[in-house]
Write a protein that holds these residues in place. Structure first.
Motif, PDB file in Angstrom:
ATOM      1  N   PHE A  71      -0.691  11.947 -12.889  1.00  0.00           N
ATOM      2  CA  PHE A  71      -1.293  13.270 -12.815  1.00  0.00           C
ATOM      3  C   PHE A  71      -2.774  13.159 -12.448  1.00  0.00           C
ATOM      4  N   ILE A  72      -3.377  12.051 -12.822  1.00  0.00           N
ATOM      5  CA  ILE A  72      -4.786  11.795 -12.528  1.00  0.00           C
ATOM      6  C   ILE A  72      -4.856  10.556 -11.651  1.00  0.00           C
ATOM      7  N   ARG A  73      -5.586  10.668 -10.569  1.00  0.00           N
ATOM      8  CA  ARG A  73      -5.705   9.525  -9.664  1.00  0.00           C
ATOM      9  C   ARG A  73      -6.549   8.424 -10.301  1.00  0.00           C
ATOM     10  N   PRO A  74      -6.157   7.161 -10.143  1.00  0.00           N
ATOM     11  CA  PRO A  74      -6.970   6.052 -10.635  1.00  0.00           C
ATOM     12  C   PRO A  74      -8.350   6.082  -9.964  1.00  0.00           C
ATOM     13  N   HIS A  75      -9.334   5.532 -10.663  1.00  0.00           N
ATOM     14  CA  HIS A  75     -10.720   5.590 -10.198  1.00  0.00           C
ATOM     15  C   HIS A  75     -11.318   4.192 -10.253  1.00  0.00           C
ATOM     16  N   LEU A  76     -11.750   3.689  -9.105  1.00  0.00           N
ATOM     17  CA  LEU A  76     -12.369   2.377  -8.992  1.00  0.00           C
ATOM     18  C   LEU A  76     -13.839   2.536  -8.630  1.00  0.00           C
ATOM     19  N   VAL A  77     -14.695   1.782  -9.328  1.00  0.00           N
ATOM     20  CA  VAL A  77     -16.135   1.796  -9.042  1.00  0.00           C
ATOM     21  C   VAL A  77     -16.559   0.390  -8.631  1.00  0.00           C
ATOM     22  N   VAL A  78     -17.273   0.302  -7.510  1.00  0.00           N
ATOM     23  CA  VAL A  78     -17.856  -0.961  -7.066  1.00  0.00           C
ATOM     24  C   VAL A  78     -19.359  -0.878  -7.303  1.00  0.00           C
ATOM     25  N   VAL A  79     -19.891  -1.876  -8.033  1.00  0.00           N
ATOM     26  CA  VAL A  79     -21.328  -1.961  -8.269  1.00  0.00           C
ATOM     27  C   VAL A  79     -21.851  -3.100  -7.414  1.00  0.00           C
ATOM     28  N   LYS A  96       0.835  -1.203   0.000  1.00  0.00           N
ATOM     29  CA  LYS A  96       0.000   0.000   0.000  1.00  0.00           C
ATOM     30  C   LYS A  96       0.868   1.251   0.000  1.00  0.00           C
ATOM     31  N   GLU A  97       1.892   1.249   0.842  1.00  0.00           N
ATOM     32  CA  GLU A  97       2.794   2.398   0.890  1.00  0.00           C
ATOM     33  C   GLU A  97       3.501   2.597  -0.451  1.00  0.00           C
ATOM     34  N   TYR A  98       3.924   1.514  -1.028  1.00  0.00           N
ATOM     35  CA  TYR A  98       4.589   1.584  -2.322  1.00  0.00           C
ATOM     36  C   TYR A  98       3.629   2.106  -3.396  1.00  0.00           C
ATOM     37  N   LEU A  99       2.413   1.577  -3.410  1.00  0.00           N
ATOM     38  CA  LEU A  99       1.428   2.005  -4.398  1.00  0.00           C
ATOM     39  C   LEU A  99       1.096   3.479  -4.226  1.00  0.00           C
ATOM     40  N   LYS A 100       0.908   3.915  -2.995  1.00  0.00           N
ATOM     41  CA  LYS A 100       0.628   5.331  -2.745  1.00  0.00           C
ATOM     42  C   LYS A 100       1.767   6.201  -3.260  1.00  0.00           C
ATOM     43  N   MET A 101       2.998   5.786  -2.985  1.00  0.00           N
ATOM     44  CA  MET A 101       4.153   6.538  -3.440  1.00  0.00           C
ATOM     45  C   MET A 101       4.159   6.623  -4.973  1.00  0.00           C
ATOM     46  N   ARG A 102       3.899   5.496  -5.640  1.00  0.00           N
ATOM     47  CA  ARG A 102       3.887   5.478  -7.109  1.00  0.00           C
ATOM     48  C   ARG A 102       2.780   6.369  -7.675  1.00  0.00           C
ATOM     49  N   ILE A 103       1.603   6.314  -7.071  1.00  0.00           N
ATOM     50  CA  ILE A 103       0.494   7.152  -7.537  1.00  0.00           C
ATOM     51  C   ILE A 103       0.839   8.618  -7.346  1.00  0.00           C
ATOM     52  N   ASP A 104       1.365   8.960  -6.173  1.00  0.00           N
ATOM     53  CA  ASP A 104       1.717  10.353  -5.885  1.00  0.00           C
ATOM     54  C   ASP A 104       2.786  10.884  -6.832  1.00  0.00           C
ATOM     55  N   GLU A 105       3.776  10.052  -7.158  1.00  0.00           N
ATOM     56  CA  GLU A 105       4.902  10.508  -7.966  1.00  0.00           C
ATOM     57  C   GLU A 105       4.666  10.434  -9.459  1.00  0.00           C
ATOM     58  N   LYS A 106       3.951   9.441  -9.918  1.00  0.00           N
ATOM     59  CA  LYS A 106       3.912   9.142 -11.344  1.00  0.00           C
ATOM     60  C   LYS A 106       2.634   9.559 -12.061  1.00  0.00           C
ATOM     61  N   GLY A 137      -4.634   6.553  -2.377  1.00  0.00           N
ATOM     62  CA  GLY A 137      -4.892   7.669  -3.284  1.00  0.00           C
ATOM     63  C   GLY A 137      -5.676   7.308  -4.520  1.00  0.00           C
ATOM     64  N   ILE A 138      -6.498   6.282  -4.442  1.00  0.00           N
ATOM     65  CA  ILE A 138      -7.361   5.897  -5.561  1.00  0.00           C
ATOM     66  C   ILE A 138      -8.761   6.434  -5.298  1.00  0.00           C
ATOM     67  N   GLU A 139      -9.331   7.092  -6.301  1.00  0.00           N
ATOM     68  CA  GLU A 139     -10.715   7.553  -6.196  1.00  0.00           C
ATOM     69  C   GLU A 139     -11.618   6.328  -6.087  1.00  0.00           C
ATOM     70  N   PHE A 140     -12.616   6.388  -5.230  1.00  0.00           N
ATOM     71  CA  PHE A 140     -13.511   5.257  -4.998  1.00  0.00           C
ATOM     72  C   PHE A 140     -14.955   5.710  -5.159  1.00  0.00           C
ATOM     73  N   LEU A 152     -20.371   2.878 -17.321  1.00  0.00           N
ATOM     74  CA  LEU A 152     -19.073   2.910 -16.644  1.00  0.00           C
ATOM     75  C   LEU A 152     -17.944   2.565 -17.609  1.00  0.00           C
ATOM     76  N   ASN A 153     -18.180   1.578 -18.485  1.00  0.00           N
ATOM     77  CA  ASN A 153     -17.170   1.211 -19.485  1.00  0.00           C
ATOM     78  C   ASN A 153     -16.820   2.395 -20.378  1.00  0.00           C
ATOM     79  N   ALA A 154     -17.800   3.246 -20.657  1.00  0.00           N
ATOM     80  CA  ALA A 154     -17.593   4.375 -21.564  1.00  0.00           C
ATOM     81  C   ALA A 154     -16.961   5.585 -20.871  1.00  0.00           C
ATOM     82  N   ARG A 155     -17.006   5.619 -19.563  1.00  0.00           N
ATOM     83  CA  ARG A 155     -16.452   6.766 -18.832  1.00  0.00           C
ATOM     84  C   ARG A 155     -14.926   6.718 -18.860  1.00  0.00           C
ATOM     85  N   HIS A 156     -14.332   7.820 -19.273  1.00  0.00           N
ATOM     86  CA  HIS A 156     -12.875   7.899 -19.370  1.00  0.00           C
ATOM     87  C   HIS A 156     -12.202   8.018 -18.001  1.00  0.00           C
ATOM     88  N   ASP A 157     -12.968   8.426 -16.993  1.00  0.00           N
ATOM     89  CA  ASP A 157     -12.384   8.584 -15.666  1.00  0.00           C
ATOM     90  C   ASP A 157     -12.397   7.296 -14.848  1.00  0.00           C
TER      91      ASP A 157
END
Length: 156
Positions: free
Chosen positions: A24-32, A12-22, A55-58, A79-84
């Protein structure tokens, strides 16, 4: 020795670091989710917490248990069509009137994960984690701090 909880925290720490550094747009996960299964609710809360920590949008879309097959397919299609949206979890179990195979056919394979609170879909994820663990376990030295491990992992 590194236990699973420590390894998960490390990842988790590694992933957060990678998201923060690499990114520009935070990944976005949707649960249905369809219906109100207590175990699923708990599982989803855990996923939301994990996303917030790294740091992932939920987003959680909770449908009534009497929602129709067509309604669910329309939501998945939207959801498939949404670019975010980078990933979609269809939380299992679903009510009996929902044909999961039809939903699978309607999904973009790179975005949809079928998941349940019993861990039935975790065999593949577990395999990936084990492979990653084996890759990095060779580098572990208990005298190193988490910061040092993260720094080394960052350079891979």
């Amino acid at each position: 020795m590194l236990n699973c909880k420590d390894y998960a925290e490390f990842k988790k720490e590694y992933l957060k670091m990678r998201i923060d550094e690499k990114l520009f747009i935070r990944p976005h996960l949707v649960v249905v989710q369809i219906g109100d299964n207590a175990a699923s609710n708990s599982y989803i809360k855990g996923k939301q917490k994990d996303c917030e920590e790294v740091g992932i949008e939920f987003e959680h879309i909770k449908l009534e248990s009497n929602s129709s097959q067509d309604n669910l397919e329309d939501i998945i299609s939207t959801l498939n069509a949404r670019h975010d949206v980078d990933g979609i979890i269809l939380q299992l179990p679903v009510p009996e009137h929902i044909d999961v195979k039809r939903i699978q056919k309607a999904c973009l394979t790179q975005t949809v994960i079928f998941s349940n609170h019993n861990g039935e879909t975790t065999a593949y994820a577990r395999k990936l984690i084990e492979e990653e663990y084996k890759k990095y376990i060779k580098k572990l030295d208990v005298s190193r701090t988490k910061y040092q491990l993260l720094s080394e992992h960052k350079n891979d």
